[in-house]
Design a protein around this motif. Structure first.
Motif, short mmCIF file in Angstrom:
data_model
loop_
_atom_site.label_atom_id
_atom_site.label_comp_id
_atom_site.label_asym_id
_atom_site.label_seq_id
_atom_site.Cartn_x
_atom_site.Cartn_y
_atom_site.Cartn_z
N ASN A 86 14.40 -19.72 -21.05
CA ASN A 86 14.90 -19.34 -19.59
C ASN A 86 16.13 -20.04 -19.67
N ARG A 87 16.52 -20.30 -17.57
CA ARG A 87 17.33 -20.69 -17.14
C ARG A 87 17.21 -22.19 -17.16
N PHE A 88 15.85 -22.83 -17.43
CA PHE A 88 16.08 -24.04 -17.43
C PHE A 88 15.51 -24.97 -18.55
N ILE A 89 14.46 -23.98 -19.57
CA ILE A 89 14.28 -24.58 -20.92
C ILE A 89 14.03 -23.98 -21.64
N ALA A 90 14.38 -24.87 -23.06
CA ALA A 90 14.29 -23.72 -24.73
C ALA A 90 13.07 -24.08 -25.43
N TRP A 91 12.67 -23.33 -26.12
CA TRP A 91 11.29 -23.68 -26.79
C TRP A 91 11.70 -22.71 -28.41
N GLY A 92 10.87 -23.58 -29.36
CA GLY A 92 10.51 -22.87 -30.38
C GLY A 92 8.75 -23.09 -31.29
N ALA A 93 8.84 -22.39 -31.93
CA ALA A 93 7.59 -22.78 -33.04
C ALA A 93 7.62 -22.61 -34.28
N THR A 94 6.75 -23.37 -34.91
CA THR A 94 5.62 -23.41 -35.77
C THR A 94 4.71 -23.17 -36.59
N ASN A 95 3.90 -23.27 -37.35
CA ASN A 95 2.43 -22.71 -37.71
C ASN A 95 1.88 -23.94 -38.37
N VAL A 96 1.10 -24.27 -37.12
CA VAL A 96 0.53 -26.25 -37.70
C VAL A 96 -1.02 -26.15 -38.96
N THR B 264 -4.63 -17.77 -24.31
CA THR B 264 -2.58 -17.42 -25.05
C THR B 264 -1.65 -17.29 -24.18
N MET B 265 -2.28 -15.28 -23.89
CA MET B 265 -1.04 -14.68 -23.30
C MET B 265 -0.95 -15.12 -21.79
N SER B 266 -2.12 -15.91 -21.47
CA SER B 266 -1.65 -16.32 -20.46
C SER B 266 -0.59 -17.83 -20.56
N SER B 267 -1.18 -18.35 -21.22
CA SER B 267 -0.14 -19.55 -21.98
C SER B 267 1.70 -19.55 -22.01
N PHE B 268 1.84 -18.36 -22.57
CA PHE B 268 2.83 -17.96 -22.60
C PHE B 268 3.65 -17.43 -21.94
N LEU B 269 2.90 -16.54 -20.37
CA LEU B 269 3.00 -15.64 -19.61
C LEU B 269 3.67 -17.60 -18.50
N LYS B 270 2.95 -17.98 -19.02
CA LYS B 270 3.18 -19.79 -18.00
C LYS B 270 4.41 -20.37 -18.55
N MET B 271 4.52 -20.38 -19.76
CA MET B 271 5.23 -20.85 -20.27
C MET B 271 6.90 -19.92 -20.06
N ASN B 272 7.23 -19.34 -19.80
CA ASN B 272 8.22 -18.36 -19.47
C ASN B 272 8.82 -18.87 -18.34
N GLU B 273 7.76 -19.16 -17.51
CA GLU B 273 8.10 -19.39 -15.84
C GLU B 273 8.13 -21.05 -16.01
N ALA B 274 7.86 -21.04 -16.73
CA ALA B 274 8.23 -23.29 -16.92
C ALA B 274 9.37 -23.80 -16.42
N ARG B 275 9.82 -24.36 -15.28
CA ARG B 275 11.47 -25.29 -15.53
C ARG B 275 11.39 -26.42 -15.94
N SER C 122 14.71 -9.97 -16.77
CA SER C 122 15.48 -10.25 -15.22
C SER C 122 15.24 -9.78 -14.01
N GLY C 123 14.77 -10.51 -12.41
CA GLY C 123 14.14 -10.38 -12.13
C GLY C 123 13.53 -11.03 -11.11
N GLY C 124 14.24 -11.02 -10.08
CA GLY C 124 13.50 -12.52 -9.20
C GLY C 124 13.84 -13.83 -9.67
N ASP C 125 13.50 -14.13 -9.86
CA ASP C 125 13.22 -15.65 -9.96
C ASP C 125 13.56 -15.43 -11.62
N LEU C 126 13.15 -15.05 -12.38
CA LEU C 126 12.80 -14.64 -13.77
C LEU C 126 13.49 -14.32 -14.91
N ASP C 127 14.05 -15.02 -14.83
CA ASP C 127 15.53 -15.06 -16.28
C ASP C 127 15.20 -15.42 -17.39
#
Length: 631
Positions: free
Chosen positions: A139-149, A241-252, A117-122
Motif C-alpha cells: 500500500n502507500r506505507f508498507i510492502a510484504w511478501g510471503a513463503t511457506n514455513v 486468516t482472511m481478517s488478518s489479510f484485510l487488516k494487513m492491507n490497511e496497516a501503515r 483505491s478508495g478513501g484511505d485504502l490504496d
C-alpha cells in the motif's frame, strides 16, 4: 537379516527420516531468517507400522492432487522465495522487497493482479480470485511478501471405535462420533451419499481410503486401515486468516502489521516486510500446535489423550526479526529456526539451495536497484548440480562414445541451468535416472516413484552414499552380479543419455535443456479433453531446475515437464520513485479468446515484469479501457 533390507523405509509417507540413510540430516551451511548459522537437524527414529504399506498404496494410486495434499505436498518446486533489504544497501536509500510464490501451474491463473483505491485504502498486488484482500503486495506505507514455513500443523490419530462405529474411546469414556452427510452428484448416474465420520481429532480419512481401496480394479487390494483421524488447523471452526489479510492491507507500520498477523491461522507463512520509513522485518505467524507428547511424525493414540494438542506457540515466541544488523532478510522455505528454538515448528524442509544462492548474490552488495533484484529472480545457477555433479563424475566410467561425449560436456559445464544448455539437459536426465538405479530394487516401484520426487532426500542420500562408496546401496539385488557405485552411476548416465538421444537425436552439440524441459499450464477442467487442449492449455520451453532461484522442478511422473512455477513475481521499491513491478505467469483473462488470456507468458519466461502503477496520471496514461459499474 540383510543389512540393506534393515535400512529400507517402511513408509514413504512419513514426514522425515533424518537418521535413515535415505533421509540424511538437514544441512548445516546456511543462515536462518532469525539467526546467523544453524547446526544439524534434531534426529527422530524410524518406525514400522502394519498399516503403513496400505496407506502408501492407497495414496499412491489415487488422484495426484489429492494424494499430494494428504501427504503434505511432495513436489519440492512448490515453495517460494522472498527477501528484503533496508536502505543502506539500495541505490535509493529506501528498502526494497522481492517475492515469487511457487504453486502448481494452471489456466486460468491462480493469481489475479489488482489495484484497489478508495478513501484511505490504496493497495496493489496479487489476490486470489474471489478473495476480498490483496495477499501479496504493497500500500502507500508498507510492502510484504510471503513463503511457506512448512510448519507441522497436521497429525494423524489412531482411534478405537465401538462395534457399531458410532462411538469412539477417549480417556476411558465413550464419545459420540459426529456424522456429516455429503451428497455427491454424479453425471449419468445416481447421486452418491457419503457419511463423513468425525471424532474430536477430525474426520476419519481411513473411511475414504478404505472405500477407494475397495474399488481398485487392478493390482492387489491393500488390507483395510484401522480408524485414522486427521487433525489439521485448517479444519478448525474459527479461522481469522482472511481478517488478518484485510487488516494487513490497511496497516501503515510494523506495529499495525504484526497486530494483523496475530489473527493469522493457516498456512503459516514467512512474511518479509518493509516500509517507507526505512524499516524491514520478518514474522512467521500461524497456529502451530504444542503437543502434550511426541512430535507428530507418528500416528498417535487417539484414545489415551497422551498426544493432544494443548495450545499454540505463543505469537510473541514465533520466529521474527526487526531491523537486523545484517540489513537483509532471506527466506526460501528453508528451516526458519535452529535447534535451540524452544518449540517444534516442523520436521521437514527442502535443501536450502535457493536461499543460499540469494544470499550469495546479495552478499557484499550496495547500491542495489530493482533491476538487480530482477536478475536474482531470473538466476538459474544450480547449487544442486554444483553439489552432486563432482561426485557423479568421480564415479562415472563411460564406455560408449555418446556417454564419453556427455561426460566431456559436463566437465565443461558451469552448472548454470540456462534454457540453451546441453550440460543442464544431460545432468537433468542423469539425475532423473539416479534414484531408480540406486534404490529402485530396495524400495520397489511404488515407493521408489514417490521417493524420486523428493529431490532433497535423493540428493542428500546420493551424496552420502557416493561419498562413502556404500556399495550395499549401489548393488542391484535383482542381479547375480555385485554392482559397485561406479556401476550404478555409470548405468544411470547411460540411461539418461539414451533417453535424451531418443528425444533430441544423436547430435549432442544441438541439445538444449529447454528442448525437453517445458513449463506446462493445463486448463483446469478441460485439459483432459484432447481436442480442446491445444486451444485452452499452454506450455513454454524453460530453463532452471528445482534448486535454482528461478525454480523449475520437473514432475517425476512426467519426466522433464515443469508443473509448478513462480506464478506471481513482485519487486517493490519503497522510494518515492516507486520503481515497483509485478507479473502474473500467464494472463489476466480467463477467456481463451481474449488477447489477455496468455499475453504475460512471454514476459514471464523472460522474467520481465510490468510496472506497479499507483499514481492516477500513470494509470490513465497506460489504461487500455474503462469499465464503470453503477448500482
Amino acid at each position: 537379516m540383510d543389512s540393506r533390507s534393515s535400512r529400507t523405509p517402511e513408509r514413504e509417507t512419513h514426514l522425515t527420516y533424518p537418521t535413515h540413510p535415505t533421509h540424511p540430516t538437514y544441512p548445516t551451511h546456511l543462515t536462518y531468517p532469525t539467526y546467523a548459522t544453524h547446526p544439524t537437524h534434531p534426529t527422530y527414529s524410524t518406525y514400522s507400522q502394519s498399516w503403513s504399506n496400505a496407506l502408501a498404496l492407497s495414496l499412491s494410486t489415487g488422484e495426484p492432487s489429492v494424494r499430494d495434499f494428504l501427504r503434505g505436498g511432495t513436489v519440492e518446486g512448490l515453495g517460494s522465495n522472498n527477501w528484503v533489504v533496508d536502505g543502506t544497501l539500495t541505490a535509493s536509500g529506501k528498502p526494497m522487497l522481492a517475492n515469487d510464490p511457487h504453486l502448481g501451474a494452471r489456466l486460468p491463473s491462480t493469481w489475479y493482479l489488482v489495484h484497489v483505491s478508495g478513501g484511505d485504502l490504496d493497495i496493489i498486488g496479487a489476490t486470489l480470485p474471489g478473495a476480498p484482500a490483496v495477499a501479496l503486495g504493497r500500500n502507500r506505507f508498507i510492502a510484504w511478501g510471503a513463503t511457506n514455513v512448512a510448519a507441522d500443523v497436521e497429525d494423524l490419530y489412531r482411534e478405537h471405535l465401538d462395534a457399531a462405529g458410532t462411538h469412539v474411546e477417549f480417556r476411558g469414556a465413550q464419545e459420540p462420533v459426529t456424522v456429516i452427510p455429503e451428497t455427491i452428484i454424479v453425471k449419468g448416474a445416481e447421486p452418491v451419499r457419503v457419511d463423513v465420520r468425525v471424532t474430536r481429532h477430525g474426520p476419519l480419512i481411513s473411511d475414504a481410503i478404505n472405500a477407494n481401496s475397495a474399488e481398485l480394479k487392478t493390482g492387489p487390494k491393500p488390507a483395510p486401515l484401522d480408524p485414522l483421524a486427521f487433525r489439521w488447523t485448517a479444519l478448525d471452526a474459527v479461522d481469522g486468516t482472511m481478517s488478518s489479510f484485510l487488516k494487513m492491507n490497511e496497516a501503515r507500520n510494523w506495529s499495525e502489521f504484526t497486530m494483523a498477523l496475530r489473527d493469522f491461522v493457516t498456512p503459516s507463512q514467512n512474511f518479509v516486510y518493509a516500509d517507507v520509513d526505512g524499516h524491514i522485518g520478518y514474522y512467521a505467524p500461524g497456529r502451530i500446535p504444542i503437543r502434550a507428547s511426541g512430535d507428530g511424525s507418528l500416528p498417535a493414540e487417539g484414545w489415551s489423550g497422551a498426544s493432544e494438542w494443548t495450545g499454540w506457540i505463543p505469537f510473541d515466541e514465533l520466529p521474527h526479526l526487526y531491523d537486523p544488523p545484517e540489513h537483509v532478510i532471506v527466506t526460501a522455505n528453508h528451516r526458519p529456526a535452529p535447534p535451540g528454538y524452544p518449540h517444534l515448528l516442523g520436521l521437514e524442509w527442502p535443501e536450502p539451495y535457493r536461499a543460499q544462492r540469494i544470499i550469495d548474490l546479495l552478499r557484499g552488495r550496495t547500491g542495489l536497484t530493482p533491476d538487480d533484484f530482477a536478475r536474482i529472480q531470473a538466476d538459474t545457477l544450480s547449487l544442486h548440480a554444483k553439489t552432486l555433479l563432482p561426485l557423479l563424475l568421480a564415479h562415472a566410467h563411460a564406455e560408449s562414445a555418446p556417454d564419453r561425449q556427455a561426460i566431456d560436456i559436463l566437465r565443461q559445464w558451469n552448472a548454470d541451468a540456462t534454457a540453451g544448455s546441453a550440460g543442464a539437459a544431460i545432468f537433468g536426465a542423469w539425475f532423473q535416472h539416479l534414484a531408480p538405479t540406486l534404490v529402485g530394487d530396495d524400495l520397489g516401484p511404488l515407493v521408489a516413484e514417490r521417493y524420486q520426487e523428493r529431490f532433497s532426500f535423493v540428493t542428500r542420500f546420493a551424496v552420502r552414499t557416493l561419498a562413502s562408496n556404500d556399495s550395499a546401496w549401489c548393488d542391484d539385488v535383482r542381479t547375480a552380479k555385485r554392482e559397485t557405485c561406479d556401476d550404478a552411476v555409470t548405468g544411470a548416465l547411460h540411461k539418461g543419455v539414451a533417453d535424451l538421444t531418443g528425444r533430441l537425436g544423436g547430435d549432442m552439440t544441438r541439445w538444449r535443456w529447454d528442448a525437453v524441459h517445458r513449463a506446462i499450464f493445463p486448463h483446469q477442467g478441460l485439459d483432459a479433453v484432447a481436442a480442446l487442449r491445444p486451444l485452452l492449455s499452454r506450455s513454454v520451453p524453460n530453463g532452471g531446475d528445482w534448486s535454482t532461484v528461478n525454480v523449475a522442478a520437473v514432475a517425476a511422473e512426467r519426466p522433464y515437464e515443469q508443473h509448478s512455477v513462480p506464478g506471481y513475481r513482485e519487486i517493490i521499491d519503497l522510494s518515492p520513485a516507486n520503481n515497483s513491478r509485478f507479473l502474473d505467469a500467464v494472463g489476466e483473462s480467463g477467456h481463451f479468446l481474449s488477447k489477455h488470456y496468455d499475453d504475460f507468458l512471454k514476459d514471464w519466461r523472460a522474467v520481465q515484469c510490468r510496472a506497479m502503477r499507483m499514481e492516477r496520471k500513470d494509470i490513465e496514461r497506460g489504461a487500455l479501457g474503462h469499465l464503470r459499474l453503477t448500482p
